[in-house]
Design a protein around this motif. Structure first.
Motif, PDB file in Angstrom:
ATOM      1  N   UNK A  14      36.562  18.714 -69.841  1.00  0.00           N
ATOM      2  CA  UNK A  14      36.178  18.309 -71.198  1.00  0.00           C
ATOM      3  C   UNK A  14      34.677  18.040 -71.223  1.00  0.00           C
ATOM      4  N   UNK A  15      34.109  18.133 -72.416  1.00  0.00           N
ATOM      5  CA  UNK A  15      32.684  17.848 -72.551  1.00  0.00           C
ATOM      6  C   UNK A  15      32.464  16.339 -72.530  1.00  0.00           C
ATOM      7  N   UNK A  16      31.444  15.909 -71.814  1.00  0.00           N
ATOM      8  CA  UNK A  16      31.057  14.498 -71.829  1.00  0.00           C
ATOM      9  C   UNK A  16      29.763  14.302 -72.604  1.00  0.00           C
ATOM     10  N   UNK A  17      29.026  15.379 -72.784  1.00  0.00           N
ATOM     11  CA  UNK A  17      27.772  15.333 -73.549  1.00  0.00           C
ATOM     12  C   UNK A  17      27.481  16.731 -74.055  1.00  0.00           C
ATOM     13  N   UNK A  18      27.350  16.863 -75.357  1.00  0.00           N
ATOM     14  CA  UNK A  18      27.145  18.216 -75.917  1.00  0.00           C
ATOM     15  C   UNK A  18      26.654  18.150 -77.356  1.00  0.00           C
ATOM     16  N   UNK A  74      29.786  18.048 -68.362  1.00  0.00           N
ATOM     17  CA  UNK A  74      31.214  18.342 -68.225  1.00  0.00           C
ATOM     18  C   UNK A  74      31.873  17.262 -67.368  1.00  0.00           C
ATOM     19  N   UNK A  75      33.050  16.845 -67.794  1.00  0.00           N
ATOM     20  CA  UNK A  75      33.847  15.917 -66.991  1.00  0.00           C
ATOM     21  C   UNK A  75      35.019  16.672 -66.388  1.00  0.00           C
ATOM     22  N   UNK A  76      35.203  16.527 -65.085  1.00  0.00           N
ATOM     23  CA  UNK A  76      36.284  17.195 -64.365  1.00  0.00           C
ATOM     24  C   UNK A  76      37.282  16.149 -63.862  1.00  0.00           C
ATOM     25  N   UNK A  93      29.117  19.224 -53.614  1.00  0.00           N
ATOM     26  CA  UNK A  93      28.550  19.141 -54.963  1.00  0.00           C
ATOM     27  C   UNK A  93      27.483  18.056 -55.055  1.00  0.00           C
ATOM     28  N   UNK A  94      27.703  16.934 -54.360  1.00  0.00           N
ATOM     29  CA  UNK A  94      26.722  15.845 -54.393  1.00  0.00           C
ATOM     30  C   UNK A  94      25.395  16.263 -53.766  1.00  0.00           C
ATOM     31  N   UNK A  95      25.447  17.169 -52.805  1.00  0.00           N
ATOM     32  CA  UNK A  95      24.207  17.654 -52.191  1.00  0.00           C
ATOM     33  C   UNK A  95      23.493  18.670 -53.085  1.00  0.00           C
ATOM     34  N   UNK A  96      24.248  19.322 -53.965  1.00  0.00           N
ATOM     35  CA  UNK A  96      23.663  20.310 -54.887  1.00  0.00           C
ATOM     36  C   UNK A  96      23.162  19.624 -56.158  1.00  0.00           C
ATOM     37  N   UNK A  97      24.029  18.841 -56.766  1.00  0.00           N
ATOM     38  CA  UNK A  97      23.686  18.143 -58.013  1.00  0.00           C
ATOM     39  C   UNK A  97      23.370  16.672 -57.686  1.00  0.00           C
ATOM     40  N   UNK A  98      22.221  16.483 -57.069  1.00  0.00           N
ATOM     41  CA  UNK A  98      21.861  15.158 -56.532  1.00  0.00           C
ATOM     42  C   UNK A  98      21.800  14.103 -57.629  1.00  0.00           C
ATOM     43  N   UNK A  99      21.132  14.426 -58.730  1.00  0.00           N
ATOM     44  CA  UNK A  99      20.982  13.454 -59.830  1.00  0.00           C
ATOM     45  C   UNK A  99      21.916  13.750 -60.998  1.00  0.00           C
ATOM     46  N   UNK A 100      22.511  14.948 -61.016  1.00  0.00           N
ATOM     47  CA  UNK A 100      23.328  15.350 -62.165  1.00  0.00           C
ATOM     48  C   UNK A 100      24.786  14.897 -62.063  1.00  0.00           C
ATOM     49  N   UNK A 101      25.255  14.617 -60.850  1.00  0.00           N
ATOM     50  CA  UNK A 101      26.669  14.295 -60.645  1.00  0.00           C
ATOM     51  C   UNK A 101      26.902  12.779 -60.620  1.00  0.00           C
ATOM     52  N   UNK A 102      27.908  12.355 -61.351  1.00  0.00           N
ATOM     53  CA  UNK A 102      28.277  10.938 -61.389  1.00  0.00           C
ATOM     54  C   UNK A 102      29.784  10.813 -61.151  1.00  0.00           C
ATOM     55  N   UNK A 103      30.175  10.072 -60.116  1.00  0.00           N
ATOM     56  CA  UNK A 103      31.599   9.877 -59.810  1.00  0.00           C
ATOM     57  C   UNK A 103      32.142   8.770 -60.713  1.00  0.00           C
ATOM     58  N   UNK A 104      33.203   9.094 -61.442  1.00  0.00           N
ATOM     59  CA  UNK A 104      33.804   8.132 -62.361  1.00  0.00           C
ATOM     60  C   UNK A 104      35.053   7.484 -61.772  1.00  0.00           C
ATOM     61  N   UNK A 105      35.738   8.172 -60.858  1.00  0.00           N
ATOM     62  CA  UNK A 105      36.964   7.640 -60.252  1.00  0.00           C
ATOM     63  C   UNK A 105      37.211   8.327 -58.915  1.00  0.00           C
ATOM     64  N   UNK A 120      40.377   7.953 -57.349  1.00  0.00           N
ATOM     65  CA  UNK A 120      41.803   8.280 -57.283  1.00  0.00           C
ATOM     66  C   UNK A 120      42.447   8.082 -58.666  1.00  0.00           C
ATOM     67  N   UNK A 121      42.677   9.149 -59.406  1.00  0.00           N
ATOM     68  CA  UNK A 121      42.357  10.538 -59.055  1.00  0.00           C
ATOM     69  C   UNK A 121      40.843  10.766 -59.079  1.00  0.00           C
ATOM     70  N   UNK A 122      40.414  11.838 -58.457  1.00  0.00           N
ATOM     71  CA  UNK A 122      38.971  12.143 -58.434  1.00  0.00           C
ATOM     72  C   UNK A 122      38.544  12.646 -59.803  1.00  0.00           C
ATOM     73  N   UNK A 123      37.614  11.919 -60.387  1.00  0.00           N
ATOM     74  CA  UNK A 123      37.049  12.295 -61.688  1.00  0.00           C
ATOM     75  C   UNK A 123      35.535  12.166 -61.583  1.00  0.00           C
ATOM     76  N   UNK A 124      34.835  13.183 -61.989  1.00  0.00           N
ATOM     77  CA  UNK A 124      33.378  13.066 -61.982  1.00  0.00           C
ATOM     78  C   UNK A 124      32.779  13.867 -63.132  1.00  0.00           C
ATOM     79  N   UNK A 125      31.539  13.504 -63.442  1.00  0.00           N
ATOM     80  CA  UNK A 125      30.798  14.120 -64.534  1.00  0.00           C
ATOM     81  C   UNK A 125      29.572  14.825 -63.955  1.00  0.00           C
ATOM     82  N   UNK A 126      29.311  16.033 -64.442  1.00  0.00           N
ATOM     83  CA  UNK A 126      28.097  16.758 -64.043  1.00  0.00           C
ATOM     84  C   UNK A 126      27.309  17.081 -65.302  1.00  0.00           C
ATOM     85  N   UNK A 127      26.096  16.559 -65.372  1.00  0.00           N
ATOM     86  CA  UNK A 127      25.223  16.772 -66.535  1.00  0.00           C
ATOM     87  C   UNK A 127      24.211  17.863 -66.210  1.00  0.00           C
ATOM     88  N   UNK A 128      24.210  18.900 -67.017  1.00  0.00           N
ATOM     89  CA  UNK A 128      23.343  20.055 -66.773  1.00  0.00           C
ATOM     90  C   UNK A 128      22.130  20.014 -67.706  1.00  0.00           C
TER      91      UNK A 128
END
Length: 216
Positions: A85-89, A69-71, A27-39, A41-49
């Motif tokens: 959940x939505x992180x920005x909408x 979206x936050x996963x 995902x980091x190679x696909x969403x180079x600037x859109x993905x932000x890792x928040x944690x 353990x557990x793995x939590x990240x945000x992808x802004x479209x």
């Protein structure tokens, strides 16, 4: 997570952490600037479209906005759906947000057992693009209907206003035919016109003039 395990069949011996980290790397190679890792353990990240709303005027710029979206990945993901959940909408109203989340959760349930974040993001993009197209088409239809309506300038003519104008017009036309005499001596033609009502002469002046007219 025991309650979740009873609902979703798990694969014994699966290294879920490895699957999660492998997916995240992709995902980091696909969403180079859109993905932000928040944690981690557990793995939590945000992808802004990044999204856009087309301008119906044609010559103006399209309006850009972002939907994020936050996963949150459970320990047993992908055998258990992620929390979404939505992180920005800001562009989406509450009902639309709820509707999209329901669709994403259904999609996640159908993808259980396989890494699915890219699929979920694609689903989100489709939903937002559909929303943006609907808004654009609605505004375009409103603009086309507005352009069809002729724009009138000036006073709206009604029977009442026309009658009032007509009376005033006729009076002005009659007044324009009359000649006001300011001299104290009248010619025979002026006396004749006064009799016909085509000139305005004071009664005293007309009376004096009639006395001066000699009749053979």
């Amino acid at each position: 997570s025991s309650g979740i395990n009873a609902e979703w069949p798990l694969r014994p011996g699966t290294d879920y952490k490895e699957e999660q980290e492998g997916e995240l790397e992709a995902l980091e190679s696909i969403f180079v600037t859109e993905l932000e890792i928040l944690s981690d353990d557990p793995i939590i990240y945000n992808i802004a479209i990044p999204c856009e709303m087309r301008n119906v005027e044609g010559d103006g710029p399209d309006r850009e906005f972002t939907v994020g979206l936050k996963f949150i990945l459970p320990d047993e993901y992908p055998d258990v759906p992620p929390e979404i959940e939505f992180s920005e909408c800001e562009e989406l109203d509450a009902d639309l947000q709820k509707s999209i989340l329901i669709e994403l959760q259904k999609c996640a349930e159908n993808e259980v057992g396989c890494v699915m974040i890219f699929t979920l993001v694609s689903e989100l993009q489709d939903k937002v693009n559909e929303y943006a197209d609907n808004i654009y088409n609605k505004k375009l239809q409103e603009k086309e209907e507005k352009d069809k309506v002729p724009v009138f300038h000036g006073t709206l003519v009604t029977l009442e206003t026309f009658t009032e104008w007509n009376i005033k017009f006729i009076k002005e036309m009659n007044d324009s035919k009359k000649v006001k005499v300011v001299s104290d001596k009248l010619t025979g033609r002026q006396i004749f016109m006064a009799k016909e009502g085509n000139i305005e002469i004071g009664d005293n002046l007309l009376g004096d003039a009639e006395e001066d007219v000699e009749v053979d």
